[in-house]
Enzyme design. Structure first.
Site, PDB file in Angstrom:
ATOM      1  NE  ARG B  29      -6.944 -10.050   2.437  1.00 50.71           N
ATOM      2  CZ  ARG B  29      -6.415  -8.855   2.254  1.00 50.71           C
ATOM      3  NH1 ARG B  29      -5.349  -8.698   1.475  1.00 50.71           N
ATOM      4  NH2 ARG B  29      -6.926  -7.789   2.863  1.00 50.71           N
ATOM      5  CG  ASP B  30      -3.385  -7.333   4.457  1.00 52.74           C
ATOM      6  OD1 ASP B  30      -2.533  -7.462   3.557  1.00 52.74           O
ATOM      7  OD2 ASP B  30      -3.766  -6.228   4.863  1.00 52.74           O
ATOM      8  CG  HIS B 223      -7.089  -2.522   6.070  1.00 55.11           C
ATOM      9  ND1 HIS B 223      -7.306  -3.888   6.076  1.00 55.11           N
ATOM     10  CD2 HIS B 223      -5.835  -2.354   5.604  1.00 55.11           C
ATOM     11  CE1 HIS B 223      -6.212  -4.512   5.637  1.00 55.11           C
ATOM     12  NE2 HIS B 223      -5.305  -3.602   5.338  1.00 55.11           N
ATOM     13  CG  HIS B 225      -0.966  -1.757   6.395  1.00 54.85           C
ATOM     14  ND1 HIS B 225      -0.224  -2.881   6.151  1.00 54.85           N
ATOM     15  CD2 HIS B 225      -2.189  -2.004   5.857  1.00 54.85           C
ATOM     16  CE1 HIS B 225      -0.938  -3.761   5.469  1.00 54.85           C
ATOM     17  NE2 HIS B 225      -2.134  -3.257   5.273  1.00 54.85           N
ATOM     18  CB  CYS B 256       5.128  -2.402   4.352  1.00 54.80           C
ATOM     19  SG  CYS B 256       5.002  -1.106   3.120  1.00 54.80           S
ATOM     20  CG  ASN B 265      -3.234  -5.273   8.473  1.00 53.47           C
ATOM     21  OD1 ASN B 265      -2.611  -5.955   7.672  1.00 53.47           O
ATOM     22  ND2 ASN B 265      -4.310  -4.592   8.148  1.00 53.47           N
TER      23      ASN B 265
END
Lengths: 322, 322
Positions: B29-30, B223, B225, B256, B265
């Site tokens: 997903r991310d 979570h 990054h 990013c 992440n």
């Protein structure tokens, strides 16, 4: 060493962290000795000058080893002489033996770092001596230093403190025994190094806590390689035990002979950011250090560089710690 | 949540860490939403299957957003259905609104993650809503979920919790207010996200401690990054507050948008190594996870990947935690 109670933890606990910490630049030694590019002396001087201008106050400029072994560090004496002209700069060098110590004393280096490997296998392979033979050499260095009336500090650096690529496990009790032996032999201070990137934060907390109980403030530095990405997490753990000096190399240069392409030390600029952003003053101007990184990266074209801050930039919210 | 007293700190203190922790894979997903490669559904299924076989038990498989906005995640319903055939796998999806929640409930996802941005500027730019409008939407989701007799858990994810590239500072008091409002509106649990890589370990310790005082065990996940290389240090800090679930993406994919080339992440494999090496069981077989990373890296040729363990390999001394 001044400390500040930083923030409540679990309600009833607090974590302490130092108010100030030193990012000791070892890129000119640990970094340059591990890569193929040979940097001209003039550029090394420029690096030292710019690092000093960016606020770095402790730099390991080279190593007094035979030039046939590390030709890229053959200009160490000239670099010590140059670095000592910069105000307030603590100039350190690595010395593997008594002959190196003699050179360091002659050059009037502020600190000589004597590496000892707590792993017997690594010690024999890299230094061609047992740890106890290194300890005996330190005793001679101390005698030499004192006889010369020299002010050069002797720092015993205990390497492979968290394990070894040759031997595997390195017992904490052996690491601590070596550290104590270095102090007993006359080392003014000691440091612990994760030479091969085997440490994790829990192990760091445990070992530095034990080392501190033995050496107190004489445990002066943590040296972490970023081989598995944990160097900064390990620094954070060590900070909690009160250590306030960390080795680092600009752009994380250095690599690891056992892991091609892997990181070297913690990147100086990332480490300085971590500290400053947590409210621990380093005296470093990050913009100037990043500018130096940019310059050095151009000098080292073709080498694998590391670090993250140079690409991401400082957060909008960043403010240096006074 | 079981805890173990890990080791003495400062003699009279101890640091606690969980016995077990979850590496929640959000790469599908991310990660995939942020890169240009569109992975075919069959490969996503292979990824999910292999991650499950490697021991991962929580995977965010996609997002219920309009396919015209994120065509690379258009197969989310099919992936939820597939993932639910794997025994013991907790399947989560991101839902930005009530319509997405309806899809998640229909698909019988185990968890739906509703993002809220504590930065008003970021919230308006990314979600086109204020934080309080998101909270109101969560109340509707809860009503919908309960009316449907669905078991899908609602997780409110408070993003930009450590600052924002648009707005700059995000006040902790506002982060905590948003978190409380999500719980009051009916979220079953909440998580905190450093969306843009602005966190440092001291800030994490402070905010997670405060959040935990409010939400208790309902604060379920961190979570982070890795934009500035601090993701794992931040995980280590959060662990000390008792959090035992962390989002991560295989090979650190994701990037990013505000820092081209920067990490996404925390890398799942590096995070799992950190935890296992510290004695925190993840259930993950690192060799299998590294094999999956190798496979996914081949699928994502041309994308910037991250992480360190794949290159350095496991330490000779490494033993998985039982």
């Amino acid at each position: 060493m001044s400390r500040v109670r930083a923030k409540p933890l679990h309600g009833d606990k607090t974590v302490t962290q130092p108010r100030r910490a030193v990012v000791r630049e070892v890129g000119l030694r640990d970094g340059l000795q591990s890569i193929s590019t040979v940097l001209p002396t003039a550029r090394k001087k420029e690096w030292i000058r710019d690092a000093h201008a960016a606020g770095q106050r402790e730099i390991e400029v080279g190593s007094f080893v035979p030039a046939r072994l590390l030709p890229q560090l053959a200009d160490t004496a000239e670099l010590v002489a140059y670095a000592k002209t910069l105000p307030g700069l603590v100039v350190s060098v690595l010395v593997p033996n008594l002959r190196g110590a003699e050179s360091a004393i002659d050059a009037q280096a502020d600190v000589m770092l004597v590496p000892l490997s707590a792993s017997h296998a690594h010690s024999l392979a890299n230094l061609r001596r047992t740890p106890d033979e290194v300890v005996a050499e330190v005793a001679k260095m101390r005698a030499l230093r004192d006889a010369a009336g020299s002010k050069t500090l002797i720092e015993g650096g205990v390497g492979t403190a968290f394990g070894c690529t040759l031997q595997g496990e390195v017992a904490a009790v052996e690491v601590l025994r070596c550290m104590q032996a270095l102090l007993d032999a006359g080392a003014d201070r000691v440091s612990l190094a994760d030479t091969v990137g085997y440490a994790n934060p829990a192990a760091v907390l445990r070992l530095f806590e034990q080392a501190r109980a033995i050496a107190g403030e004489r445990l002066c530095c943590g040296h972490f390689h970023d081989t598995r990405g944990l160097a900064l997490a390990n620094v954070y753990a060590a900070l909690q035990t009160g250590v306030d000096r960390f080795d680092a190399t600009l752009a994380g240069i250095g690599g690891c002979p056992h892991a091609p392409g892997a990181s070297g030390n913690a990147a100086s600029e990332d480490l300085a950011f971590l500290l400053e952003d947590m409210g621990i003053a380093t005296g470093i101007d990050l913009h100037r250090l990043l500018a130096l990184r940019h310059k050095v990266a151009a000098w080292l074209q073709g080498e694998v560089l590391h670090g993250t801050l140079w690409r991401a930039g400082l957060p909008k919210t960043f403010a240096p710690t006074a």
